[in-house]
Design a protein around this motif. Structure first.
Motif, short mmCIF file in Angstrom:
data_model
loop_
_atom_site.label_atom_id
_atom_site.label_comp_id
_atom_site.label_asym_id
_atom_site.label_seq_id
_atom_site.Cartn_x
_atom_site.Cartn_y
_atom_site.Cartn_z
N ARG A 295 7.25 -95.11 35.54
CA ARG A 295 7.65 -93.87 34.76
C ARG A 295 6.78 -93.40 33.97
NH1 ARG A 295 13.36 -96.13 32.80
NH2 ARG A 295 14.51 -95.35 34.53
N PHE A 296 5.72 -94.26 33.48
CA PHE A 296 4.41 -93.56 32.89
C PHE A 296 3.54 -92.84 33.82
CE2 PHE A 296 1.94 -93.96 29.08
CZ PHE A 296 0.69 -93.63 29.69
N VAL B 246 3.14 -87.70 25.02
CA VAL B 246 2.53 -87.68 26.10
C VAL B 246 1.81 -88.94 26.31
CG1 VAL B 246 0.83 -87.02 27.54
CG2 VAL B 246 2.44 -85.40 26.69
N LYS B 247 1.04 -89.54 25.06
CA LYS B 247 0.41 -90.45 24.90
C LYS B 247 1.28 -91.84 25.19
CE LYS B 247 -2.72 -89.71 21.73
NZ LYS B 247 -3.34 -89.86 20.48
N GLU B 248 2.54 -91.67 24.82
CA GLU B 248 3.56 -92.83 24.70
C GLU B 248 4.16 -92.89 26.28
OE1 GLU B 248 5.99 -93.33 21.49
OE2 GLU B 248 6.82 -95.03 22.22
N PHE B 249 4.46 -91.90 26.69
CA PHE B 249 5.12 -92.02 27.63
C PHE B 249 4.39 -91.48 29.16
CE2 PHE B 249 8.75 -93.60 25.74
CZ PHE B 249 9.02 -93.08 24.50
#
Lengths: 468, 203
Positions: free
Chosen positions: A327-328, B181-184
């Motif tokens: 997902r990332f 955005v950084k996390e996911f």
């Protein structure tokens, strides 16, 4: 016959590159592309001492250095690839710039930066086309399509392939032949959509093109996909042919990926023909699990789900980590595959609601992207809730020993009931919900033809489970 | 006879108004310092508004220096543009307030369990419910509330504060998106491509 065509191509490339860069550098590139490693090593050593004057020389050298570093198994390739592009002026559209974009695209894809990879491959194809450099353009487009497919944009990927295929069909046969490589991503799109016969058709043609062009590194991918497509459309003998030819060609190559692929072929064929699976093959797949969760090839998990009957508890956190990773990075294809694997695992241990959640999410991905993964075969032990125990109380069941009717999971729960645990306690101890416990007990009562827990304990004593 | 001054100096109304509109803030968790500025601006907005409406008509006083004492109702005092649109300003305010409160509460409801209350490793991208149509429903809610107040009763402080509020919320939204955005990673990038920031299908 195949070699001469590729040789012509390499000579042409060399000539064009020598116009812009140091001829030795061009030679080194051809050595790399043709897989002549000894020559490449020699030339790289020689080139380390050469002064590189022009920007083109520097860029070309950095790009080659990036691949060379990769071959040696060292890190730092990405930095070299970035350098290859950054030394060039932004407005440059030469074939050297195209090559830099292609190199950076490859490394970005390798580092899971899919979106960036697509951008670079797109630019590489554009620049190559500007100079009518057909084959490298097709290679760039193939990579662009492959990564676009991974991101879940099936329509865009298909459009890229089809546009070029149509364009090339109006040119010489040579052009059409190069472009046939694009049938690989197109075939993979069809596999993703679940259109297996069409996929097999595309992939077979792609395979012959790849064979003719001598593109060794694309082989594992195309045979894997073709094998899957043949199996999924029911053509087991076709799949077997693929596997045999592949074994003949690649058995002696010392590549862990290819060995895993061949083991997977053998395992899947054994499962389809309902023969025993070789333990050595399973062990090879087991070794794959020693890698970090994101690095494991999905083949190993696929093999496990088809062939192994062990308790899969250790796979849950693994698949969860993989799901998060995919997902990332935005790899919708791998995300969908992992969801279906999770659904299958959940079904195996009886986590019905978790299984349904996974299937719902997979459905959502299908709605968004068109990616439709084939579900794994239903495990013989667990039945869907709609087929409620009344059907198990058939004449066959009556003649069979009741003890044989119960699955391992059900026996576990029966023992727990005998210990006097409540539904909530059982749920807590076995990490399932109360609803699942009740459903299992419902099944057990049906199979043993009893009505309540008291009778269950009596029956368990009879069958010898009450041994606490 | 009804005097203008009967309408003012109602401090009870002021307090009540500020209280009601401040309850919206209960639904936003203040996990970061950056989130306090826009909320402070919002409270300032509400207080300024309430004061002008029921407390002391400061804008009117200020403008009377420039324009004399004949300020028509609806220009910085009374319902905005009362002579032109009558009570429509008030109706718009009521509509905006209802929609805004729905957005804010729905935003809280969708996201609290799956994201705000969890530790970093367990969080998920929330893309259903209200979040399928807007990325920041609560900020849209606050801006809508403020706009509603403006529509009902335009005052100088609020007129000046409103663009500042918009700027603050936009900046906060963009900063939060960067963090997301950084996390996911790509999951959030794809979500951003599908869903608009404040107004569904538009912005």
């Amino acid at each position: 016959m195949e070699l001469t065509r590729m040789n012509e191509l390499y000579q042409d490339m060399r000539a064009r590159m020598s116009e812009l860069i140091n001829p030795n550098l061009a030679d080194a590139w051809i050595a790399f592309l043709s897989g002549d490693h000894p020559k490449l090593v020699r030339m790289m050593k020689h080139l380390q001492d050469t002064r590189l004057d022009t920007v083109y020389d520097m860029s070309s050298f950095h790009a080659l250095q990036a691949f060379y570093t990769n071959i040696l198994g060292e890190t730092g390739g990405m930095a070299q690839a970035e350098a290859a592009l950054s030394v060039l002026p932004e407005t440059d559209t030469s074939i050297i710039s195209a090559n830099a974009h292609l190199t950076l695209g490859q490394f970005s894809a390798g580092h899971s930066q899919l979106r960036k990879a697509v951008q670079h491959f797109h630019l590489a194809a554009e620049h190559f086309d500007r100079h009518l450099f057909d084959f490298p353009a097709v290679v760039s487009l193939t990579n662009e399509a492959l990564n676009t497919l991974r991101l879940g944009n099936l329509k865009t990927a298909e459009a890229i392939c089809k546009k070029r295929l149509i364009q090339s069909s109006t040119f010489s046969d040579q052009g059409m032949h190069h472009a046939s490589v694009l049938l690989l991503p197109l075939g993979l799109c069809e596999v993703a959509r679940g259109r297996f016969s069409l996929a097999a058709k595309h992939l077979t043609e792609a395979l012959s093109a790849i064979n003719d062009m001598g593109m060794l590194h694309m082989h594992g991918l195309v045979e894997h996909a073709l094998f899957s497509a043949k199996l999924s459309s029911g053509d087991i003998s076709g799949a077997e042919d693929i596997s045999n030819v592949f074994h003949q060609r690649f058995q002696r190559m010392a590549s862990s990926y290819l060995n895993l692929l061949m083991a997977w072929f053998r395992i899947r064929l054994a499962c389809e023909k309902q023969l025993a699976v070789s333990l050595a093959d399973l062990e090879l797949c087991q070794k794959e699990f020693e890698k970090s969760p994101e690095q494991i090839q999905h083949m190993a998990i696929d093999a496990y789900l088809h062939a192994s009957t062990h308790q899969p508890d250790h796979l849950f956190p693994l698949l969860a980590t993989r799901l998060k990773h995919f997902r990332f990075i935005g790899d919708r294809l791998a995300e969908a595959e992992t969801l279906m694997a999770l659904a299958s695992l959940n079904e195996r241990v009886g986590h019905v609601s978790d299984m349904e959640n996974c299937l719902l999410e997979a459905k959502r991905i299908e709605a968004e992207t068109g990616i439709c993964i084939k579900p794994y075969p239903l495990h013989a032990v667990v039945q869907t809730p709609s087929e409620v125990p009344s059907t198990t109380i058939s004449s066959d069941a009556g003649t069979q020993q009741p003890a044989l009717l119960l699955s391992a999971r059900e026996i576990e729960l029966l023992k727990a009931v005998c210990k006097g645990m409540s539904n909530a306690d059982i749920g807590k101890n076995h990490f399932i919900s109360v609803a699942t416990v009740k459903w299992h007990l419902h099944n057990i009562f049906g199979k043993l033809q009893i009505e309540n827990r008291v009778q269950a304990i009596a029956k368990a004593k009879e069958l010898g489970y009450f041994d606490s | 006879m009804e005097y203008i001054w009967d309408h003012y100096h109602h401090w009870g109304y002021v307090l009540f108004f500020v209280f009601v509109y401040s309850t919206a803030l209960l639904f936003i968790p203040f996990y970061k310092k950056a989130e306090k500025k826009p909320a402070t601006a919002y409270v300032a907005f509400v207080v300024a508004f309430a004061l002008e409406m029921h407390g002391i008509p400061l804008s009117m006083y200020f403008l009377s220096i420039l324009l004399g004492s004949q300020i028509p109702e609806g220009v910085f005092w009374g319902h905005t543009l009362f002579d032109q649109i009558g009570y429509w300003g008030m109706y718009v305010n009521i509509a905006c307030a209802i929609i805004a409160f729905c957005l804010i509460i729905a935003g809280w409801y969708n996201i609290y369990k799956r994201h705000w209350s969890l530790t970093s490793g367990q969080r998920e991208v929330v893309a259903d419910g209200v979040y399928r149509y807007v990325r920041h429903p609560q900020y849209t809610g606050f801006l809508l509330l403020s706009f509603g107040m403006l529509a009902e009763w335009l005052t100088l402080p609020t007129l000046i504060l409103f663009p500042i509020m918009i700027a603050l919320y936009v900046r906060l939204a963009k900063r939060e998106e960067q963090d997301m955005v950084k996390e996911f990673g790509e999951e959030y990038v794809m979500y951003m491509q599908k869903t608009k920031r404040f107004i569904p299908f538009l912005v």
